[in-house]
Design an enzyme around this catalytic site. Structure first.
Site, PDB file in Angstrom:
ATOM      1  N   GLU A 131      66.090 -16.075  46.312  1.00 43.27           N
ATOM      2  CA  GLU A 131      66.129 -16.400  44.880  1.00 43.27           C
ATOM      3  C   GLU A 131      67.535 -16.433  44.282  1.00 43.27           C
ATOM      4  OE1 GLU A 131      63.373 -13.598  43.133  1.00 43.27           O
ATOM      5  OE2 GLU A 131      61.719 -14.280  44.386  1.00 43.27           O
ATOM      6  N   ASN A 172      65.120 -18.458  50.540  1.00 40.31           N
ATOM      7  CA  ASN A 172      63.748 -18.438  50.016  1.00 40.31           C
ATOM      8  C   ASN A 172      63.818 -18.515  48.494  1.00 40.31           C
ATOM      9  OD1 ASN A 172      60.890 -17.951  50.435  1.00 40.31           O
ATOM     10  ND2 ASN A 172      61.199 -15.856  49.698  1.00 40.31           N
ATOM     11  N   HIS A 208      54.247 -19.485  44.188  1.00 38.82           N
ATOM     12  CA  HIS A 208      53.441 -18.646  43.288  1.00 38.82           C
ATOM     13  C   HIS A 208      52.926 -19.553  42.179  1.00 38.82           C
ATOM     14  CE1 HIS A 208      54.458 -14.932  45.288  1.00 38.82           C
ATOM     15  NE2 HIS A 208      55.747 -15.218  45.220  1.00 38.82           N
ATOM     16  N   GLU A 236      55.094 -17.527  50.239  1.00 34.20           N
ATOM     17  CA  GLU A 236      54.520 -16.479  49.370  1.00 34.20           C
ATOM     18  C   GLU A 236      53.367 -17.022  48.530  1.00 34.20           C
ATOM     19  OE1 GLU A 236      57.471 -14.368  47.065  1.00 34.20           O
ATOM     20  OE2 GLU A 236      58.890 -14.293  48.720  1.00 34.20           O
ATOM     21  N   ASP A 238      50.302 -17.800  46.367  1.00 33.73           N
ATOM     22  CA  ASP A 238      49.123 -17.305  45.644  1.00 33.73           C
ATOM     23  C   ASP A 238      48.924 -18.190  44.423  1.00 33.73           C
ATOM     24  OD1 ASP A 238      51.123 -16.166  43.940  1.00 33.73           O
ATOM     25  OD2 ASP A 238      50.826 -14.180  44.810  1.00 33.73           O
TER      26      ASP A 238
HETATM   27  O1  G3I Z   1      57.383   2.519  45.595  1.00 38.90           O
HETATM   28  C1  G3I Z   1      57.175   2.800  44.210  1.00 38.90           C
HETATM   29  C2  G3I Z   1      56.333   4.022  44.036  1.00 38.90           C
HETATM   30  O2  G3I Z   1      57.031   5.132  44.551  1.00 38.90           O
HETATM   31  C3  G3I Z   1      56.030   4.202  42.552  1.00 38.90           C
HETATM   32  O3  G3I Z   1      55.175   5.272  42.382  1.00 38.90           O
HETATM   33  C4  G3I Z   1      55.379   2.949  41.985  1.00 38.90           C
HETATM   34  C5  G3I Z   1      55.118   3.060  40.483  1.00 38.90           C
HETATM   35  O4  G3I Z   1      55.342   1.856  39.824  1.00 38.90           O
HETATM   36  O5  G3I Z   1      56.228   1.865  42.199  1.00 38.90           O
HETATM   37  C6  G3I Z   1      56.469   1.616  43.579  1.00 38.90           C
HETATM   38  O6  G3I Z   1      57.329   0.518  43.697  1.00 38.90           O
HETATM   39  C7  G3I Z   1      56.751  -0.751  43.428  1.00 38.90           C
HETATM   40  C8  G3I Z   1      56.857  -1.592  44.685  1.00 38.90           C
HETATM   41  O7  G3I Z   1      56.410  -2.904  44.426  1.00 38.90           O
HETATM   42  C9  G3I Z   1      56.038  -1.018  45.835  1.00 38.90           C
HETATM   43  O8  G3I Z   1      54.690  -1.023  45.501  1.00 38.90           O
HETATM   44  C10 G3I Z   1      57.513  -1.392  42.298  1.00 38.90           C
HETATM   45  O9  G3I Z   1      57.285  -0.669  41.095  1.00 38.90           O
HETATM   46  C11 G3I Z   1      57.076  -2.826  42.136  1.00 38.90           C
HETATM   47  O10 G3I Z   1      57.931  -3.461  41.183  1.00 38.90           O
HETATM   48  C12 G3I Z   1      57.188  -3.553  43.444  1.00 38.90           C
HETATM   49  O11 G3I Z   1      56.720  -4.877  43.249  1.00 38.90           O
HETATM   50  C13 G3I Z   1      57.077  -5.784  44.265  1.00 38.90           C
HETATM   51  C14 G3I Z   1      57.915  -6.920  43.674  1.00 38.90           C
HETATM   52  O12 G3I Z   1      58.205  -7.862  44.676  1.00 38.90           O
HETATM   53  C15 G3I Z   1      59.218  -6.424  43.092  1.00 38.90           C
HETATM   54  O13 G3I Z   1      59.961  -7.481  42.590  1.00 38.90           O
HETATM   55  C16 G3I Z   1      55.802  -6.355  44.844  1.00 38.90           C
HETATM   56  O14 G3I Z   1      55.073  -5.323  45.508  1.00 38.90           O
HETATM   57  C17 G3I Z   1      56.139  -7.477  45.831  1.00 38.90           C
HETATM   58  O15 G3I Z   1      54.948  -8.097  46.232  1.00 38.90           O
HETATM   59  C18 G3I Z   1      57.032  -8.492  45.127  1.00 38.90           C
HETATM   60  O16 G3I Z   1      57.357  -9.523  46.032  1.00 38.90           O
HETATM   61  C19 G3I Z   1      58.199 -10.574  45.533  1.00 38.90           C
HETATM   62  C20 G3I Z   1      59.032 -11.070  46.702  1.00 38.90           C
HETATM   63  O17 G3I Z   1      59.727 -10.006  47.287  1.00 38.90           O
HETATM   64  C21 G3I Z   1      60.012 -12.160  46.257  1.00 38.90           C
HETATM   65  N1  G3I Z   1      59.329 -13.230  45.554  1.00 38.90           N
HETATM   66  C22 G3I Z   1      58.442 -12.821  44.472  1.00 38.90           C
HETATM   67  C23 G3I Z   1      57.430 -11.779  44.965  1.00 38.90           C
HETATM   68  C24 G3I Z   1      56.465 -11.404  43.869  1.00 38.90           C
HETATM   69  O18 G3I Z   1      57.097 -10.761  42.813  1.00 38.90           O
END
Ligand code: G3I
Length: 317
Positions: A131, A172, A208, A236, A238
């Site tokens: 990105e 990506n 997405h 990715e 969905d």
């Molecule tokens: O690990 C912490 C945990 O300790 C905490 O308790 C919890 C409470 O909010 O948060 C957890 O972290 C989260 C993490 O996912 C793991 O679950 C973050 O808050 C959350 O923001 C994070 O979201 C991820 C997101 O990227 C962040 O930008 C999504 O799972 C993940 O699917 C998403 O993936 C991205 C790709 O990398 C890039 N392209 C877009 C795609 C969708 O956003």
């Protein structure tokens, strides 16, 4: 037939999914995930990112990433590495650090090199740079761009190539699935990198999407990028909707999945499709877009939705 089998019968390398470590203790989930006729490839949704792998400078932790890599290995699935350099999920020592260009160069080189070396031989493709552009086609003014300009891209790609010469190296991006300023900027970057012989093998189209709004130009965009001498992949996928889901929305979603998969099917250089998790139970969408969801091909109880058949039809079955 199952989706990875269908993808392969269409000449693709894989149909795959993102997954995350916290999901792997759900036995109902793993019962479906651990089937390489359904999923021939996995991507860790979080556990190979910078905040997970180098939370403090020089201190690398690979336990989460290793769990996913081992799962791929034991299930004979391809692995996509995600990712080396991204503005998001950066530990604060990187995002708030004030570094000279020389310092940040060696920080990027050390991170990419250590990460890619750790998984050497296990990764089909790495999202080396994730990105890099804003939607208006300007560069994201993150710590990398602000300190190094556009050169951070080739710094990361060169480090990754040295670390694992056999991994395909990708940039990506999202919102490049239709003609527009962002896609044009990325296309120009691909041309520049190729003209400078910077190692770059692929472009990831995140996809997405929103139900009823799949870009009609997707196939043509895949071809346009492939014409520059790179492979392409849907990395990715969905397709979200405003909740609640209705039979009509699920039918439209089926059509949307079918059209998206058909675009990859029709482009020889499109090597495969990854959904950004296969079940609504673990989709990132509701956490980010309030009131939206139901974006995946299986529902939250692991039942196949009409979208599943859309994917199968998109692979020509
Ligand atoms: O690990 C912490 C945990 O300790 C905490 O308790 C919890 C409470 O909010 O948060 C957890 O972290 C989260 C993490 O996912 C793991 O679950 C973050 O808050 C959350 O923001 C994070 O979201 C991820 C997101 O990227 C962040 O930008 C999504 O799972 C993940 O699917 C998403 O993936 C991205 C790709 O990398 C890039 N392209 C877009 C795609 C969708 O956003």
């Amino acid at each position: 037939a199952k989706l990875n089998q269908l993808a392969k019968s269409k000449g693709k390398l894989y149909f795959g999914t993102a997954t995350d470590n916290s999901e792997l203790s759900d036995t109902g989930y793993t019962a479906i995930l651990d089937d390489n006729t359904m999923f021939g490839q996995i991507t860790p949704a979080n556990s190979m990112k910078w905040d997970a792998t180098e939370p403090e400078q020089g201190q690398f932790t690979f336990s989460g990433g290793d769990q996913i890599a081992n799962l791929a290995k034991s299930n004979s699935m391809l692995l996509r590495g995600h990712n080396c350099v991204w503005y998001n999920q950066l530990p604060s020592w990187v995002s708030s650090g004030s570094f000279t260009a020389a310092q940040l160069t060696s920080i990027i080189q050390n991170h990419c090199s250590t990460l890619v070396t750790h998984y050497k031989g296990q990764v089909y493709a790495w999202d080396v740079v994730n990105e890099p552009f804003n939607d208006d086609g300007t560069w994201r003014t993150d710590v990398f761009y602000n300190t190094l300009g556009t050169s951070y891209v080739s710094i990361a790609l060169n480090a990754a190539r040295q670390a694992d010469p056999n991994a395909k190296l990708y940039i990506n991006e999202y919102n490049i699935e239709y003609v527009g300023a962002k896609a044009t900027s990325l296309l120009n970057l691909v041309k520049t990198l190729k003209s400078q012989s910077v190692p770059l093998d692929g472009i990831g189209f995140q996809c997405h999407f929103i139900v009823g709004q799949v870009p009609t130009g997707l196939q043509s965009q895949l071809s346009t990028f492939a014409a520059q001498g790179v492979e392409v992949a849907i990395t990715e996928l969905d397709i979200r909707m405003t909740l609640p889901s209705t039979p009509a929305l699920l039918q439209q979603q089926k059509t949307d999945y079918q059209n998206t998969i058909a675009a990859c099917s029709a482009v020889e250089a499109c090597v495969g499709v990854t959904v950004w998790d296969w079940t609504d139970k673990y989709s990132w969408v509701p956490n980010t877009f309030s009131g939206q969801g139901a974006a995946c091909p299986w529902d939250q109880n692991f039942a196949k939705k009409p979208a599943y058949d859309g994917i199968a039809i998109g692979f020509g079955n």
